[in-house]
Design a protein around this motif. Structure first.
Motif, PDB file in Angstrom:
ATOM      1  N   LEU A   1       0.821  -1.213   0.000  1.00 41.82           N
ATOM      2  CA  LEU A   1       0.000   0.000   0.000  1.00 41.82           C
ATOM      3  C   LEU A   1       0.855   1.262   0.000  1.00 41.82           C
ATOM      4  O   LEU A   1       0.456   2.283  -0.550  1.00 41.82           O
ATOM      5  CB  LEU A   1      -0.922  -0.001   1.234  1.00 41.82           C
ATOM      6  N   SER A   2       2.039   1.199   0.617  1.00 43.24           N
ATOM      7  CA  SER A   2       2.919   2.370   0.657  1.00 43.24           C
ATOM      8  C   SER A   2       3.655   2.572  -0.656  1.00 43.24           C
ATOM      9  O   SER A   2       4.056   3.699  -0.973  1.00 43.24           O
ATOM     10  CB  SER A   2       3.942   2.227   1.789  1.00 43.24           C
ATOM     11  N   SER A   3       3.849   1.485  -1.418  1.00 41.51           N
ATOM     12  CA  SER A   3       4.648   1.593  -2.647  1.00 41.51           C
ATOM     13  C   SER A   3       3.816   1.964  -3.863  1.00 41.51           C
ATOM     14  O   SER A   3       4.365   2.345  -4.893  1.00 41.51           O
ATOM     15  CB  SER A   3       5.359   0.265  -2.915  1.00 41.51           C
ATOM     16  N   GLU A   4       2.496   1.858  -3.757  1.00 37.14           N
ATOM     17  CA  GLU A   4       1.637   2.167  -4.906  1.00 37.14           C
ATOM     18  C   GLU A   4       1.462   3.675  -5.020  1.00 37.14           C
ATOM     19  O   GLU A   4       0.621   4.278  -4.342  1.00 37.14           O
ATOM     20  CB  GLU A   4       0.282   1.484  -4.741  1.00 37.14           C
ATOM     21  N   VAL A   5       2.236   4.296  -5.894  1.00 34.65           N
ATOM     22  CA  VAL A   5       2.208   5.765  -5.995  1.00 34.65           C
ATOM     23  C   VAL A   5       0.902   6.266  -6.592  1.00 34.65           C
ATOM     24  O   VAL A   5       0.500   7.411  -6.359  1.00 34.65           O
ATOM     25  CB  VAL A   5       3.398   6.268  -6.848  1.00 34.65           C
ATOM     26  N   ASN A   6       0.233   5.455  -7.407  1.00 37.30           N
ATOM     27  CA  ASN A   6      -1.017   5.887  -8.030  1.00 37.30           C
ATOM     28  C   ASN A   6      -2.231   5.618  -7.158  1.00 37.30           C
ATOM     29  O   ASN A   6      -3.362   5.758  -7.588  1.00 37.30           O
ATOM     30  CB  ASN A   6      -1.195   5.184  -9.378  1.00 37.30           C
ATOM     31  N   ARG A   7      -1.992   5.192  -5.902  1.00 38.66           N
ATOM     32  CA  ARG A   7      -3.097   4.886  -5.004  1.00 38.66           C
ATOM     33  C   ARG A   7      -3.320   6.057  -4.061  1.00 38.66           C
ATOM     34  O   ARG A   7      -2.389   6.770  -3.692  1.00 38.66           O
ATOM     35  CB  ARG A   7      -2.773   3.618  -4.208  1.00 38.66           C
ATOM     36  N   ASN A   8      -4.550   6.263  -3.662  1.00 38.68           N
ATOM     37  CA  ASN A   8      -4.886   7.327  -2.726  1.00 38.68           C
ATOM     38  C   ASN A   8      -4.017   7.224  -1.471  1.00 38.68           C
ATOM     39  O   ASN A   8      -3.746   6.137  -0.974  1.00 38.68           O
ATOM     40  CB  ASN A   8      -6.369   7.182  -2.347  1.00 38.68           C
ATOM     41  N   SER A   9      -3.577   8.352  -0.947  1.00 37.50           N
ATOM     42  CA  SER A   9      -2.696   8.353   0.220  1.00 37.50           C
ATOM     43  C   SER A   9      -3.393   7.825   1.465  1.00 37.50           C
ATOM     44  O   SER A   9      -2.740   7.582   2.481  1.00 37.50           O
ATOM     45  CB  SER A   9      -2.178   9.764   0.486  1.00 37.50           C
ATOM     46  N   ALA A  10      -4.712   7.652   1.417  1.00 34.67           N
ATOM     47  CA  ALA A  10      -5.437   7.111   2.566  1.00 34.67           C
ATOM     48  C   ALA A  10      -5.405   5.596   2.613  1.00 34.67           C
ATOM     49  O   ALA A  10      -5.945   4.992   3.540  1.00 34.67           O
ATOM     50  CB  ALA A  10      -6.900   7.576   2.509  1.00 34.67           C
ATOM     51  N   ALA A  11      -4.751   4.955   1.638  1.00 34.97           N
ATOM     52  CA  ALA A  11      -4.800   3.498   1.532  1.00 34.97           C
ATOM     53  C   ALA A  11      -4.229   2.807   2.769  1.00 34.97           C
ATOM     54  O   ALA A  11      -4.770   1.802   3.229  1.00 34.97           O
ATOM     55  CB  ALA A  11      -4.046   3.042   0.281  1.00 34.97           C
ATOM     56  N   VAL A  12      -3.128   3.336   3.319  1.00 33.51           N
ATOM     57  CA  VAL A  12      -2.524   2.714   4.496  1.00 33.51           C
ATOM     58  C   VAL A  12      -3.492   2.759   5.675  1.00 33.51           C
ATOM     59  O   VAL A  12      -3.646   1.780   6.412  1.00 33.51           O
ATOM     60  CB  VAL A  12      -1.191   3.395   4.856  1.00 33.51           C
ATOM     61  N   GLY A  13      -4.164   3.895   5.843  1.00 33.78           N
ATOM     62  CA  GLY A  13      -5.162   4.005   6.913  1.00 33.78           C
ATOM     63  C   GLY A  13      -6.311   3.034   6.710  1.00 33.78           C
ATOM     64  O   GLY A  13      -6.790   2.412   7.665  1.00 33.78           O
ATOM     65  N   HIS A  14      -6.747   2.883   5.448  1.00 33.12           N
ATOM     66  CA  HIS A  14      -7.813   1.922   5.148  1.00 33.12           C
ATOM     67  C   HIS A  14      -7.368   0.496   5.508  1.00 33.12           C
ATOM     68  O   HIS A  14      -8.124  -0.284   6.095  1.00 33.12           O
ATOM     69  CB  HIS A  14      -8.165   1.972   3.655  1.00 33.12           C
ATOM     70  N   GLY A  15      -6.124   0.159   5.112  1.00 32.04           N
ATOM     71  CA  GLY A  15      -5.613  -1.173   5.404  1.00 32.04           C
ATOM     72  C   GLY A  15      -5.544  -1.452   6.897  1.00 32.04           C
ATOM     73  O   GLY A  15      -5.929  -2.529   7.359  1.00 32.04           O
ATOM     74  N   CYS A  16      -5.064  -0.474   7.655  1.00 32.74           N
ATOM     75  CA  CYS A  16      -4.963  -0.638   9.111  1.00 32.74           C
ATOM     76  C   CYS A  16      -6.341  -0.834   9.733  1.00 32.74           C
ATOM     77  O   CYS A  16      -6.537  -1.721  10.576  1.00 32.74           O
ATOM     78  CB  CYS A  16      -4.271   0.586   9.717  1.00 32.74           C
ATOM     79  N   PHE A  17      -7.300  -0.040   9.285  1.00 32.94           N
ATOM     80  CA  PHE A  17      -8.647  -0.125   9.848  1.00 32.94           C
ATOM     81  C   PHE A  17      -9.288  -1.478   9.509  1.00 32.94           C
ATOM     82  O   PHE A  17      -9.868  -2.137  10.382  1.00 32.94           O
ATOM     83  CB  PHE A  17      -9.511   1.017   9.318  1.00 32.94           C
ATOM     84  N   CYS A  18      -9.173  -1.906   8.252  1.00 31.24           N
ATOM     85  CA  CYS A  18      -9.757  -3.184   7.853  1.00 31.24           C
ATOM     86  C   CYS A  18      -9.109  -4.340   8.618  1.00 31.24           C
ATOM     87  O   CYS A  18      -9.786  -5.293   9.011  1.00 31.24           O
ATOM     88  CB  CYS A  18      -9.586  -3.404   6.355  1.00 31.24           C
ATOM     89  N   TYR A  19      -7.808  -4.252   8.825  1.00 33.83           N
ATOM     90  CA  TYR A  19      -7.100  -5.302   9.559  1.00 33.83           C
ATOM     91  C   TYR A  19      -7.624  -5.394  10.992  1.00 33.83           C
ATOM     92  O   TYR A  19      -7.812  -6.493  11.533  1.00 33.83           O
ATOM     93  CB  TYR A  19      -5.605  -5.002   9.560  1.00 33.83           C
ATOM     94  N   ALA A  20      -7.877  -4.227  11.592  1.00 36.11           N
ATOM     95  CA  ALA A  20      -8.415  -4.215  12.955  1.00 36.11           C
ATOM     96  C   ALA A  20      -9.811  -4.824  13.004  1.00 36.11           C
ATOM     97  O   ALA A  20     -10.145  -5.594  13.925  1.00 36.11           O
ATOM     98  CB  ALA A  20      -8.442  -2.778  13.491  1.00 36.11           C
ATOM     99  N   VAL A  21     -10.647  -4.507  12.025  1.00 36.97           N
ATOM    100  CA  VAL A  21     -12.004  -5.057  11.993  1.00 36.97           C
ATOM    101  C   VAL A  21     -11.967  -6.577  11.795  1.00 36.97           C
ATOM    102  O   VAL A  21     -12.680  -7.333  12.467  1.00 36.97           O
ATOM    103  CB  VAL A  21     -12.833  -4.390  10.876  1.00 36.97           C
TER     104      VAL A  21
END
Length: 986
Positions: free
Chosen positions: A908-928
């Protein structure tokens, strides 16, 4: 207060970890207990009074000892088939001869889970059933304060000598007149731990200044942990034990006097599973041999019979009688009658009466309605019959009638003992319901808060307003705090049994009540906002009409299905099958998506290009409300269709289409490597074939190829220095395995030069730390000095590479292909599946989580304690060091989930064309994803706490879930640290 999704998720998981810890403390019960030890010594009961006036028995003292000296030889991890099976006949000829033709009694002792050393020593010496949570404190044994055989012997002036596992010295401090403890946790040592015991033997056997000698041998257990029960090292170790038993037996026989014989007891604390570990409830782990060898017994004659089954807790009562000691007050064991079978009928009845009186008293102290218990009723009937027998005996009646009546009374006593013991054993599950309820409330509140926050947390900004002020300063918050404090006072003042949460300080308890109240107010506030927003008119019809893809449906159905499966013991035992099914189904759905994108959408595009052009702008405007991250060109199905052709060209298209099928083949191969679960764990697998001594060359070749593949797959994104360090580190891994004899170099013809591999393992640790340090330096540079995404991406990958090198060191050689396939699948999915399909961060997170869970089982893990490879915790250590051992064992156990979680962050950090919120989304989904199963499982376990398989199936799984929550909380904290502020980019 404005929070990012990652910060919010990490905070929720930390609170949830607190709730899980509180629940675990309340769930794992305290064993049945009697009076404190200082009050345990009292006058023994007299024989039952004969009926009639003036009839009194004068036997009021504890019977004298039956044996002068007792030697207890405990061989750690001694399975019953090591003595009674073919291995016993081959490697233990003297012991087998004594069992078949000597003056001995042999039994199979059944141990209760958890089958780990410290709880089993407690069971042997106290006769009680230790709580399941003793498996956790097994690494740090506190002093045993309960009434026990060692304390009783010391109090009566008996001199006790001990050599062996230092767990005994910790459990019984200042009880031994002489001792020499050896740490049991350095499992790569097969000889020194036993030589340290045997070196004292000749000197002690010549002396007369002791009454009880305890020897605890550890080498067999260590061999099992490192190489398994079928290792060629097992035979020589059993032969060594046989020679030691022969020496002790001959010495005891030569020093016997006419007055009292000596006794040799041989037993194991637990057995060994087919993988060489222990802790669970398989037959190999719970069945251990129990031998009583003494000249007091009659010599065996006739055909050999199958050894009878007794409980491990029966040994404490039997040894107490043999040594002339009171039976421990907390014992739930029965006297093993054949050991005293040579005594007169009056003595035998006296022994079983003492045992029954002790059990009935323990029942009275733990059960209010004890008089209605069948065991207590049977005991009173037997006691009355015993009184009638004593009357006939005192009248001088020596007829056959007296003998037959005595046998009848003895039978009544034995039935009463069995029923009493069964009733007491069932009462081990005394749950601390108040602590469990408080923990459950916290966990459920956190889950509800996470679920209610999904729309905002997965928006394109990945941050939202958390209304702290209104709830914390509202009247509702204070009223809830007062109400909960009042409930706390009522529960703690009226509770009959000790409650852990009530034993906390009032300041801590009030803090927990305030936390519960704040979470509840936050939930109510979130619900109110949802209702408020639902009344507003929909401004965007495109978003509301968006449909779910097949991947989304599978994710939801798979998550719900897995959670529901946790309510069945069979599904927990075979949970790996659930994850294998889910990832296989996921691969098929991904294959369908790739086919659609490569074939169907190309035919569809010319007819609908105009519609897509018109809708693109509206989708971009709607991104503010959309619940997923938005890649560069938008994240709807329409935008995916426009860019799929750009990504997949030429040969890449066919590789992409083949990728799901290649992944399926990899997963099928991994399933054959390690059999796990319960139903098929006994079957041979490819791992067993590789680890056998005849196939060491094949294992060496596979390990070498696997290490080369790891280097090839990992080095592509590392710096030059890290590439060199990785190559040297992997060479060190092979050297370490060759040093301890797992593999061989091409120029070696055998593996005689086996060492502990300390130097080689530490050589690898240097490179692991160097690679992780290099990555951490890059991460700090990207976070503090410049927000360079390429530096951050390189730093994350190097941290990931360091963890891969550590995993390669800790994994056993036959498991290195698991690491290779893990890296291969991650590489293929990154390049040929996730990027072409433009999956959003939530979908990618779920896929990482699912594959992480599957790889947990591909490693050979299960939901049983026995599959934890504790040998990984001692790689490179000369002695037991608690913190590194715990860290290494936990990392080796959860390598699969951890590597997939860190890879998610790298991707998620290496995908430059991805929204910068992707890491936060990943963390939240992992917690859920972690919170949903643990919350539901805790509710299920609470309801099933009296289930037949609660200790063998549900409790080990609960421990795994609890540890997984703590690990996930640490992972989410790392996500949070890497989730830079992205408001400028948005």
């Amino acid at each position: 207060m404005r929070l990012r999704s990652g910060v919010f998720a990490a905070s929720c998981l930390l609170v949830e970890a607190l709730g899980v810890a509180l629940f675990l403390r309340g769930f794992f019960p305290v064993a049945v207990r009697s009076l404190p030890r200082r009050e345990a010594r009292g006058d023994p009961p007299a024989e039952p009074a004969p009926p009639g006036p003036g009839m009194v028995s004068n036997w009021t003292k504890i019977p004298p000892p039956l044996f002068k000296k007792v030697v207890l030889v405990l061989i750690d991890a001694l399975r019953d088939d090591f003595v009674f099976g073919s291995k016993g006949k081959q490697f233990m000829p003297y012991t087998t001869q004594v069992v078949e033709k000597g003056t001995s009694y042999s039994f199979i002792a059944e141990a209760k889970p958890p089958t780990v050393t410290m709880p089993r020593i407690k069971a042997l010496m106290t006769g009680s059933i230790p709580g399941f949570i003793d498996v956790i404190v097994n690494l740090n044994s506190p002093a045993l304060l309960d009434d026990n055989l060692i304390w009783q012997a010391k109090t009566t002036g008996k001199r006790i000598i001990f050599y062996g596992d230092d767990t005994w010295v910790k459990l019984f401090p200042k009880h031994f007149v002489e001792h020499d403890g050896t740490t049991s946790f350095f499992v790569s040592d097969f000889t020194e731990v036993d030589d340290n015991v045997t070196r004292h033997l000749d000197r002690v056997l010549k002396r007369e200044d002791w009454d009880l000698l305890i020897l605890h041998y550890l080498g067999l257990d260590h061999i099992g942990h490192m190489t398994g029960p079928n290792s060629p090292l097992v035979g020589p170790k059993l032969r060594e034990m046989d020679n030691i038993l022969k020496k002790i037996h001959i010495s005891l026989l030569s020093k016997e006097e006419a007055s009292l014989p000596n006794l040799l007891v041989v037993c194991g604390d637990h057995g060994m599973s087919e993988t060489g570990s222990h802790g669970g409830s398989s037959e190999g782990e719970v069945h251990t041999p129990l031998l009583f060898i003494s000249s007091a017994f009659e010599k065996r004659s006739g055909p050999l019979t199958q050894p009878g089954l007794v409980q491990q807790t029966d040994l404490a009562s039997t040894l107490a009688v043999g040594l002339g000691l009171p039976i421990s007050r907390n014992s739930v064991g029965n006297l093993i009658l054949p050991v005293v079978g040579g005594k007169t009928m009056r003595e035998q009845l006296r022994f079983v009466h003492l045992n029954g009186f002790q059990l009935s008293r323990l029942l009275q102290e733990n059960t209010p309605a004890y008089e209605k218990d069948p065991g207590y009723e049977h005991f009173k009937i037997a006691e009355k019959s015993h009184g009638n027998w004593i009357k006939l005996y005192l009248e001088g009646n020596n007829s056959e009638i007296l003998l037959n009546l005595g046998k009848k009374v003895l039978k009544q006593y034995l039935e009463a003992l069995k029923t009493l013991s069964s009733s007491l054993s069932k009462q081990v599950a005394q749950y601390d319901m108040y602590s469990m309820m408080v923990g459950t409330v916290i966990i459920m509140e956190v889950l509800l808060l996470l679920l209610l926050s999904i729309p905002k947390a997965l928006s394109s900004r990945a941050e939202f307003e958390v209304p702290l002020s209104p709830p914390l300063f509202s009247l509702l918050f204070y009223l809830m705090c007062l109400m909960l404090c009042a409930v706390h006072v009522i529960v703690c003042t009226s509770a009959e049994s000790l409650c852990y949460f009530c034993s906390m300080s009032w300041l801590t308890a009030v803090g927990v009540m305030m936390l519960i109240s704040a979470l509840m107010c936050g939930i109510l506030s979130a619900i109110a906002k949802i209702f408020e927003n639902s009344r507003l008119p929909l401004k965007n019809l495109v978003v509301s009409s968006s449909s779910w893809s097949e991947i989304d449906v599978l994710i939801l159905a798979g998550t719900i299905g897995h959670v529901l499966s946790l309510g069945a013991s069979s599904f927990i035992e075979e949970e790996h099958q659930t994850w294998y099914f889910l990832i296989n189904t996921l691969c098929l759905v991904l294959c369908q998506e790739l086919c659609r994108n490569n074939f169907l959408l190309k035919e569809w595009e010319p007819h609908h290009s105009t519609t897509m052009k018109q809708n693109f702008d509206s989708v971009g405007e709607a991104s503010e409300c959309k619940n997923i991250d938005i890649p560069a060109a938008g994240n709807s199905k329409l935008s995916k269709a426009t860019s799929s052709a750009e990504f997949i060209k030429g040969s890449d298209k066919w590789i992409s289409l083949a990728s799901p099928w290649i992944i399926l083949i990899c997963c099928r191969l991994l399933r054959s490597l390690n059999q796990t679960g319960v139903q098929w764990a006994h079957r041979s697998d490819f791992g067993h074939w590789l680890t056998s001594s005849e196939h060491k060359s094949e294992l060496s070749f596979l390990a070498a190829v696997s290490l080369l593949m790891i280097l090839f797959l990992v080095q592509r994104r590392c710096s030059l220095v890290s590439k060199i360090a990785m190559a040297l580190g992997l060479l060190g891994v092979y050297s370490y395995r060759a040093a301890i004899g797992n593999v061989i170099f091409p120029w070696q013809h055998d593996s005689k030069d086996i060492s502990k591999g300390i130097t080689e393992a530490r050589f690898v640790y240097v490179f692991v730390l160097g690679i992780v340090f290099t990555g951490t330096k890059d991460l700090l540079k990207s976070q503090v000095i410049s927000a360079d995404s390429s530096v951050k991406s390189t730093g994350l990958w190097e941290v990931y590479s360091g963890l891969v090198l550590l995993a390669a060191l800790l994994f056993r050689p036959h498991n290195l292909p698991v690491l290779v396939f893990c890296l291969l699948i991650q590489t293929m999915m990154t390049k040929y599946i996730w990027r072409p399909l433009k999956c959003d961060a939530a979908q990618i997170t779920v896929m990482h989580y699912w594959f992480g869970q599957a790889f947990f089982y591909f490693q050979g893990n299960s939901n049983g304690i026995a599959t934890v490879d504790i040998s990984a915790g001692f790689v490179g250590l000369e002695s037991y060091v608690e913190i590194p051992a715990i860290f290494l064992t936990a990392f080796a156990t959860y390598t699969g989930p951890l590597l997939w979680a860190i890879h998610l962050l790298c991707y998620l950090s290496s995908e430059v064309n991805r929204n910068s919120a992707a890491v936060g989304h990943g963390c939240f989904c992992y917690a859920v994803l972690r919170s949903v199963p643990v919350a539901i499982y805790i509710v299920l376990v609470t309801g099933l706490r009296y289930h037949l398989f609660i200790w063998s199936v549900f409790s080990p799984k609960l421990l795994y879930e609890g540890v997984h929550v703590f690990i996930t909380a640490a992972v989410c904290l790392f996500f949070m640290a890497m989730d830079q502020k992205h408001s400028q980019k948005v």
